[in-house]
Scaffold this active site. Sequence first.
Site, PDB file in Angstrom:
ATOM      1  CD  GLU A   1      -8.423  -3.438   8.883  1.00 58.37           C
ATOM      2  OE1 GLU A   1      -8.714  -2.678   7.943  1.00 58.37           O
ATOM      3  OE2 GLU A   1      -8.824  -4.617   8.930  1.00 58.37           O
TER       4      GLU A   1
ATOM      5  CB  CYS B   1      -4.692  -2.922  -7.942  1.00 59.20           C
ATOM      6  SG  CYS B   1      -5.028  -1.253  -8.475  1.00 59.20           S
TER       7      CYS B   1
ATOM      8  CD  GLU C   1      -4.013  -8.921  -6.101  1.00 57.14           C
ATOM      9  OE1 GLU C   1      -4.899  -9.221  -5.277  1.00 57.14           O
ATOM     10  OE2 GLU C   1      -3.912  -7.789  -6.592  1.00 57.14           O
TER      11      GLU C   1
HETATM   12  P1  NAD Z   1      -8.764  -6.148   1.623  1.00 57.58           P
HETATM   13  O1  NAD Z   1      -9.805  -6.696   0.707  1.00 57.58           O
HETATM   14  O2  NAD Z   1      -8.189  -7.017   2.671  1.00 57.58           O
HETATM   15  O3  NAD Z   1      -9.350  -4.870   2.398  1.00 57.58           O
HETATM   16  C1  NAD Z   1     -10.001  -3.811   1.728  1.00 57.58           C
HETATM   17  C2  NAD Z   1     -10.954  -3.130   2.699  1.00 57.58           C
HETATM   18  O4  NAD Z   1     -11.972  -4.061   3.084  1.00 57.58           O
HETATM   19  C3  NAD Z   1     -10.299  -2.669   3.985  1.00 57.58           C
HETATM   20  O5  NAD Z   1     -10.833  -1.414   4.345  1.00 57.58           O
HETATM   21  C4  NAD Z   1     -10.687  -3.733   4.991  1.00 57.58           C
HETATM   22  O6  NAD Z   1     -10.765  -3.261   6.305  1.00 57.58           O
HETATM   23  C5  NAD Z   1     -12.041  -4.168   4.498  1.00 57.58           C
HETATM   24  N1  NAD Z   1     -12.367  -5.557   4.814  1.00 57.58           N
HETATM   25  C6  NAD Z   1     -11.502  -6.565   5.078  1.00 57.58           C
HETATM   26  N2  NAD Z   1     -12.171  -7.702   5.295  1.00 57.58           N
HETATM   27  C7  NAD Z   1     -13.479  -7.430   5.155  1.00 57.58           C
HETATM   28  C8  NAD Z   1     -14.662  -8.222   5.241  1.00 57.58           C
HETATM   29  N3  NAD Z   1     -14.617  -9.514   5.492  1.00 57.58           N
HETATM   30  N4  NAD Z   1     -15.851  -7.608   5.034  1.00 57.58           N
HETATM   31  C9  NAD Z   1     -15.909  -6.296   4.758  1.00 57.58           C
HETATM   32  N5  NAD Z   1     -14.810  -5.502   4.659  1.00 57.58           N
HETATM   33  C10 NAD Z   1     -13.609  -6.064   4.842  1.00 57.58           C
HETATM   34  O7  NAD Z   1      -7.627  -5.544   0.675  1.00 57.58           O
HETATM   35  P2  NAD Z   1      -6.186  -5.008   1.090  1.00 57.58           P
HETATM   36  O8  NAD Z   1      -5.316  -6.131   1.463  1.00 57.58           O
HETATM   37  O9  NAD Z   1      -6.305  -3.852   2.014  1.00 57.58           O
HETATM   38  O10 NAD Z   1      -5.705  -4.394  -0.304  1.00 57.58           O
HETATM   39  C11 NAD Z   1      -5.080  -5.142  -1.301  1.00 57.58           C
HETATM   40  C12 NAD Z   1      -6.055  -5.603  -2.346  1.00 57.58           C
HETATM   41  O11 NAD Z   1      -6.737  -4.489  -2.931  1.00 57.58           O
HETATM   42  C13 NAD Z   1      -5.387  -6.316  -3.508  1.00 57.58           C
HETATM   43  O12 NAD Z   1      -6.174  -7.412  -3.894  1.00 57.58           O
HETATM   44  C14 NAD Z   1      -5.353  -5.262  -4.593  1.00 57.58           C
HETATM   45  O13 NAD Z   1      -5.271  -5.762  -5.905  1.00 57.58           O
HETATM   46  C15 NAD Z   1      -6.651  -4.581  -4.361  1.00 57.58           C
HETATM   47  N6  NAD Z   1      -6.677  -3.262  -4.947  1.00 57.58           N
HETATM   48  C16 NAD Z   1      -7.467  -3.072  -6.033  1.00 57.58           C
HETATM   49  C17 NAD Z   1      -7.493  -1.853  -6.642  1.00 57.58           C
HETATM   50  C18 NAD Z   1      -8.382  -1.611  -7.824  1.00 57.58           C
HETATM   51  O14 NAD Z   1      -8.661  -0.458  -8.122  1.00 57.58           O
HETATM   52  N7  NAD Z   1      -8.830  -2.634  -8.524  1.00 57.58           N
HETATM   53  C19 NAD Z   1      -6.709  -0.799  -6.147  1.00 57.58           C
HETATM   54  C20 NAD Z   1      -5.904  -1.039  -5.024  1.00 57.58           C
HETATM   55  C21 NAD Z   1      -5.902  -2.278  -4.430  1.00 57.58           C
END
Ligand code: NAD
Length: 499
Positions: free
Chosen positions: A176, A281, A383
């Site tokens: 979002e 990541c 992280e």
């Molecule tokens: P996030 O976990 O906050 O959000 C990811 C998604 O989950 C978003 O679409 C969000 O709206 C949704 N979300 C948030 N809270 C939720 C909940 N309680 N229940 C269900 N869905 C929920 O992650 P972010 O801050 O957007 O992204 C950064 C993170 O993503 C870092 O930890 C990074 O390392 C990781 N990441 C991992 C990879 C990989 O391939 N391993 C790649 C990119 C990013």
Amino acid sequence: MREITHFIGGQAVRGASERFSDVFNPSTGQVQARAPLASDAEVNACVANAVAAQIGWAATNPQRRARVMFEFKRLLERDLQSLAELLSSEHGKVVADSKGDIQRGLEVIEFACGIPHLMKGEYTAGAGPGIDVYSLRQPLGVVAGITPFNFPAMIPMWMCGPAIACGNAFILKPSERDPSVPVRLGELLMEAGLPAGIFNVLHGDKTAVDALLDHKDVKAVSFVGSSDIAQQVYARGAAAGKRMQCMGGAKNHGIILPDADFDQAVADIMGAAYGSAGERCMALPVVVAVGDKTADIMREKLIEAIGKLRVGISSDEEAHFGPVVSAAHKARIEDYIQMGIDEGADLVLDGRGFTLPGHEDGFFVGPTLFDHVRPDMKSYQDEIFGPVLQIMRADSFEEALSWPSQHQYGNGVAIFTRNGDAAREFAEQVEVGMVGINVPIPVPVAYHSFGGWKRSGFGDLNQYGMDGVRFYTRAKTVTQRWPKGGAVTDQSFIIPTMR
Ligand code: NAD
């Protein structure tokens, strides 16, 4: 206030829930739009629409599905500049880096162009008397992808490329925080000839995610985000009987052996640690120097290189990196810097309090460097996801190998050395999913697959490559017999064998 729309059934759809999330421009700190947060009813309507559309798409021959992918690739190339500018304005990464974000997604679309070949089954003629066996791959139906803020183009395309090419309908629930590029992807797919309802974008938070996870007609969910949420999403989706793949957080180490080319290693680490303000990541926020002499040399060279870094707004073509995504994330990074000090790490360069003249409200954190970081520190174990580089000093190769192996995350790791034997041993032994040898960001190319170990990945199949095709299809194996002349074979009460 500009209102972002969902993208459902091939068109823009206004949010009906009356719940919204602000979308900021991280360079200015100002709210620039708001995104709707979908309700259960909106999720249900979107899924129903996708279910109806998917039947015809699955019946479309794979070569025609591939043609849509070819055209989509062309349109992405046509609109690369405007897409990158839009992406940067919501994410904060510099425009050149946003182009890389789009390009890495586009490479998965290129892979998906090969779908007629990739989905070809296997055939054995004469497996028994008059018996042939063939296996085929069929799409799952409606599948969903939930993506993080840090790659709003690449990660949706990791998922939607193979999902759509395999004949599924795809529902994307993007972050979002930077929701506009995903909607543009939907518009471009329509322009490329994709039927309405095959690619949908639903904005939302936990409510929308849970509704997708619980919906009986959503057959598989791919998630990328932070580890705690990845694990929760994995558990909920798996309990509902869905196929799940959930990628989580990371803390990647760069091991420097004493024989490394230090200048090259520093050049590589600078981009990997500070590019995109460390919000990747596959960033490299930990340098493990083997031996104090190696650490001292690396420290001095890093200080010099960091001194030449330029932090700027996302449209600054000279800037190496821009702001972080939100005020809350900036505060979190600064808290981790304080934690590192409190835990006894040596703060060499402090990026807190960084301001850019004319953009005082932007979410900027300056480049930060710690030395003498130890494995028992929480600021190392967690992280941070910001422009913070931590130097650790290992006494031996074995100790350097043990730290990434024992870390809770196991996404990526890199080793810098001229010693092929040591590099080979390291790659063989280290408990991490993606390894670079003199390569700082070892994100696999589109025809291999991406995935980390331990708390960096839940589920068996990785993203894109052949694992993507496997994830978005299910295999069926047909054993057929066409007896000659209508002769009746004897009854048999034992399990058929090939004796
Ligand atoms: P996030 O976990 O906050 O959000 C990811 C998604 O989950 C978003 O679409 C969000 O709206 C949704 N979300 C948030 N809270 C939720 C909940 N309680 N229940 C269900 N869905 C929920 O992650 P972010 O801050 O957007 O992204 C950064 C993170 O993503 C870092 O930890 C990074 O390392 C990781 N990441 C991992 C990879 C990989 O391939 N391993 C790649 C990119 C990013």
